[in-house]
Design an enzyme around this catalytic site. Structure first.
Site, mmCIF file in Angstrom:
data_model
loop_
_atom_site.group_PDB
_atom_site.id
_atom_site.type_symbol
_atom_site.label_atom_id
_atom_site.label_comp_id
_atom_site.label_asym_id
_atom_site.label_seq_id
_atom_site.Cartn_x
_atom_site.Cartn_y
_atom_site.Cartn_z
ATOM 1 N N ALA A 267 0.766 -1.331 0.196
ATOM 2 C CA ALA A 267 -0.367 -0.166 -0.054
ATOM 3 C C ALA A 267 0.908 1.379 -0.008
ATOM 4 O O ALA A 267 0.051 2.344 -0.387
ATOM 5 C CB ALA A 267 -1.177 0.007 1.613
ATOM 6 N N GLY B 104 0.850 5.678 -0.264
ATOM 7 C CA GLY B 104 -0.867 5.240 0.618
ATOM 8 C C GLY B 104 -1.922 6.221 -0.288
ATOM 9 O O GLY B 104 -2.744 6.441 0.165
ATOM 10 N N SER B 105 -1.259 6.370 -1.618
ATOM 11 C CA SER B 105 -2.889 7.269 -1.993
ATOM 12 C C SER B 105 -3.776 6.479 -2.926
ATOM 13 O O SER B 105 -4.547 6.951 -3.535
ATOM 14 C CB SER B 105 -1.902 7.881 -3.414
ATOM 15 O OG SER B 105 -0.995 8.730 -3.602
ATOM 16 N N CYS C 167 3.878 -0.923 -12.346
ATOM 17 C CA CYS C 167 4.022 0.568 -13.394
ATOM 18 C C CYS C 167 5.141 0.303 -13.759
ATOM 19 O O CYS C 167 5.822 1.464 -13.898
ATOM 20 C CB CYS C 167 4.186 1.584 -12.316
ATOM 21 S SG CYS C 167 5.833 1.612 -11.033
#
Length: 836
Positions: free
Chosen positions: A192, A195-196, A341
């Site tokens: 996580a 945290g966004s 990503c």
């Protein structure tokens, strides 16, 4: 200044800022001194080289974009990433902020220089619901350096710190949208930090709740690294939620908390168990795994020089293990989103294909082409190659025998193992070192051309995966796959081995590693291939194996979660609730039970304190305190903070106690009450004040120690922080304030702008602050930045109301003038009256 040197002081002096700078690399700046300079003088700063021949060769061959698109793709990839941010939909100022962006900044920034091909300086992202996510055509560097953008930059910084917006890369906002989270869902965010995305999930959970109500769902946010857990706590604290638990576990070993007869019951620990929860299972799982991170090149240009194919190869097996653990924790019918990503198919499609093979039909790859329709996405690949030590491999049968520890069958489209094939290896009669240049060249002569290889094509529907590429919508790159669990996993896959079960025997001498027992640094922890794996699943036993890079040197991957480089936060103070576990540079294996270095989670059941709080604030019985309060200190006399947890979190904590506290909890609940330690606080009838974070939840249930202020007095409180009772503009309000009991009180801004004696209906637009009623004055108990934000919002609302009033008056004047003109009367006198 002051004669530096070490005389007269200890060498180990006070920790300085420079020590922190030395401990981490800043990827945004180069050293002022040029190491290549011969004269030692500093050279002008130069940007990072945004090219890497190995990168170009690899991705051209993989065909992630068509050949005719390559130049455009690489051109956009070399440009700085535009800033993006998201409005917190649960903020009471959500509409105000959106209106300010649409009516103020979109117009005021129009004159600024913008990127080629863009029409607007800022614009809402068309694929994100309700204009809540925005794209700025200014990079973060431009926002910091351009003086004309100063007001917009200050706006972003302030609202981000308050929690009204979250600065987040646009493509990073996509995975939670495909989870289809509902308010009653249990959601696990496996990797996580920072945290966004967790913040985004919490927004969705809270989206349709009324003031004072809490959703039935919850989010568990997990991360391996303790320090990154602190960053996660710092981010999510702005959400002010009682429906969050933050844990610190290896994602591939996240505990399932399955209750059985071997564990002591909750009643044995003095806890009344009302939960029927027998295992911790989730409706939704976000699996945003550690990856090589080359999709963030626009934001982290330092990756250009670090990139090599070994980064992705080395993380493949770990990614499979994390995803499989997430699926095992998923309820049947639940949905899991796997994302990275990275653009590398070995980290993306190869992982998804292996998941589908391992699950044997119990998991389906969902076609989400009709969801989020305005998002430009490309289908996943069905064929790709693997590159190892400069050699292209189209099938596992091409892998040299001595490389098969690292290059596993699951990396290839078919996933088939070819152990019976003729292995390429040196003959004993004429031994050649395959690691030498000569030996490597002999092997490369056989398999160096990718065109000569017979490509494998996956028979799985991998085109249902999504690829986001930079030049489609001026963003970063991302990979997303949505899977649904349609039936229980095969038994061998459901089994989860706890790391404790395979701990080596304790001995004075450290155990010797086997010859083929590789280890790898992943997220700062040394993973042992023998730990935490299933003997019945030989491929699952392969962790992130050490893979050599193109030059033959061992790679030490720096795995990035998709948000690691997206964090706008630089340094966060270490939370006192979490402490690092370090023993001789190696992290201890996690053991069930109470966790060393982590404050315990204790249900707060001191009825004397709870009743004094309820009596002092007149808290309605509809708001349940008993059983929903926790602390991090077992000594109730020394408790400084009391946290409130929702029903769902309470049930999860109860289960955790019943299974021997398997969850390593670093943060839980919403800070509701805080002990007042000042001199006046000790003499107050109630020593606990209501925290700013908890006030919105408990506000509708407070019947005592609450006053309703006029707009003028409310504004003065925010401006001057402390006001004597006699100095309030509304004398009646000052008199009422003086009659309150000493201690914490709540001041609510009345809706009509005038002080009220009767309670008003609390709704989402209600503005309230906590204050301290002293002997002669009222003092605000709100941070300076919160005061600043509230003042600005109040002024904006006043201006809007004034504008509406002027417009109404003007419309009324026009109507009267028309009526007078129809009657043949002169309107001049009315115009003078209006102006005066």
């Amino acid at each position: 200044m002051g004669g530096g040197g070490r005389e007269g002081r200890s060498y180990r002096s006070r920790t300085q800022r420079k020590h922190f700078k030395q401990s981490r690399e800043n990827v945004w700046k180069r050293s002022k001194s040029d190491p290549d300079s011969t004269d030692g003088h500093a050279s002008p700063w130069q940007p990072f080289a945004t090219q890497n021949p190995s990168f170009d060769e690899y991705y051209k061959e993989q065909g992630i974009v068509a050949a005719e698109e390559w130049d455009r793709f690489i051109e956009v990839l070399r440009k700085p990433l535009p800033a993006a941010f998201r409005i917190n939909s649960s903020s009471q100022f959500c509409s105000d902020i959106r209106s300010q962006l649409e009516n103020d900044f979109m117009k005021s920034l129009q004159t600024e220089v913008i990127e080629e091909g863009e029409v607007e300086p800022i614009r809402p992202l068309p694929w994100y619901p309700n204009n809540l996510a925005w794209h700025s055509n200014f990079s973060r560097m431009q926002l910091r350096k351009n003086q004309t953008l100063e007001r917009f930059h200050k706006f972003l910084k302030l609202e981000n710190e308050i929690g009204n917006i979250t600065r987040q890369e646009a493509v990073s906002m996509v995975p939670p949208l495909f989870l289809d989270v509902q308010p009653d869902h249990f959601v696990l965010d496996m990797c996580a930090a920072p945290g966004s995305k967790t913040f985004q999930l919490l927004e969705i959970i809270h989206q349709s709740t009324n003031p004072g109500a809490l959703p039935n769902g919850m989010v568990i946010a997990n991360d391996l690294d303790v320090q990154r857990c602190n960053l996660l706590i710092h981010q999510t604290k702005r959400m002010c939620t009682a429906n969050l638990i933050v844990t610190n576990h290896e994602a591939q070993h996240f505990p399932g908390c399955r209750a059985n007869r071997n564990f002591s019951s909750a009643s044995d620990k003095g806890i009344e168990s009302e939960s029927n929860m027998g295992q911790l299972l989730f409706d939704r799982v976000l699996c945003d795994v550690p990856c090589s991170g080359d999709g963030t090149l626009r934001k982290a240009p330092d990756i250009w020089r670090k990139w090599n194919v070994g980064l992705g190869n080395g993380l493949h097996s770990l990614q499979v293990q994390i995803a499989m653990r997430g699926i095992s924790l998923l309820k049947v019918g639940g949905r899991i989103v796997y994302s990275t990503c990275s653009m590398n198919p070995v980290e993306n499609e190869a992982v998804v294909a292996e998941i589908l093979r391992k699950c044997e039909g119990s998991v389906e790859l969902v076609d989400v082409s009709n969801e989020v329709p305005q998002l430009i996405r490309r289908p996943g690949l069905r064929k790709w190659k693997v590159r190892d030590k400069g050699i292209w491999l189209a099938s596992h049968k091409h892998v040299r025998k001595f490389r098969r520890i690292g290059i596993v069958p699951s990396m290839f489209p078919s996933g088939c193992s070819h152990m019976d094939a003729t292995d390429i290896e040196p003959k004993h009669g004429n031994v050649t070192d395959v690691n030498s240049d000569e030996g490597l060249q002999q092997v490369e002569d056989v398999l160096t051309s990718a065109d000569d290889l017979e490509e494998e094509v996956s028979d799985l529907p991998l085109e249902r995966c999504m690829r986001l590429v930079p030049h489609d919508q001026n963003s970063g790159a991302f990979f997303i796959a949505v899977l649904q669990k349609v039936s229980p996993l095969p038994v061998v896959q459901e089994k989860h081995i706890n790391p404790e079960e395979k701990m080596p025997p304790r001995n004075d001498d450290p155990p010797k590693k086997l010859q083929n027992q590789d280890t790898e640094e992943v997220n700062g922890m040394e993973l042992d291939l023998a730990d935490g794996t299933d003997e019945k699943d030989p491929e699952g036993s392969l962790e992130a194996n050490s893979i050599d890079n193109e030059d033959g040197a061992a790679v030490e991957p720096d795995p990035l979660t998709c948000e690691k480089v997206n964090s706008e936060e630089t340094e966060v103070p270490v939370n006192t609730e979490t402490k690092s576990e370090r023993t001789g540079g190696k992290r201890k294996l996690q053991i069930q039970g109470k966790w060393k270095g982590i404050d315990p989670v204790i249900f707060f059941n001191d009825e004397t304190i709870i009743n004094s709080i309820k009596t002092f604030y007149g808290i309605d019985d509809l708001f349940q305190l008993s059983g929903h309060l926790v602390s991090r200190n077992s000594d109730t006399n020394r408790v400084k903070r009391i946290y409130y947890v929702s029903k769902s979190v309470k049930d999860a904590l109860d289960l955790n106690f019943r299974v021997g506290q398997q969850l390593k909890i670093t943060s839980v609940g919403l800070k509701m009450f805080e002990r007042q330690t000042s001199r006046e606080g000790n003499s107050a009838p109630c020593s606990f004040r209501i925290s700013s974070e908890g006030l919105p939840v408990i506000l509708p249930y407070i019947t005592k120690q609450i006053l309703y202020a006029s707009l003028v007095d409310f504004k003065h409180l925010l401006q001057y922080k402390t006001i004597k009772f006699a100095d309030f503009v509304n004398a009646e309000f000052g008199e009422k304030a003086s009659k309150l009991m000493m201690g914490c009180c709540v001041i609510v801004l009345s809706k009509g702008g005038e002080a009220l004696s009767n309670p008003v209906q609390i709704d989402a637009s209600t503005i309230a602050i906590g204050c301290w009623k002293g002997r002669a004055s009222l003092s605000v108990m709100v941070t300076a930045i919160d005061c600043q934000e509230l003042l600005e919002r109040l002024l904006m609302r006043l201006e809007i109301e004034k504008g509406d009033l002027v417009q109404e008056n003007a419309m009324g004047t026009d109507e009267v003038q028309e009526e007078m003109s129809d009657n043949g009367e002169e309107p001049e006198s009315l115009e003078v009256a209006v102006n005066t």
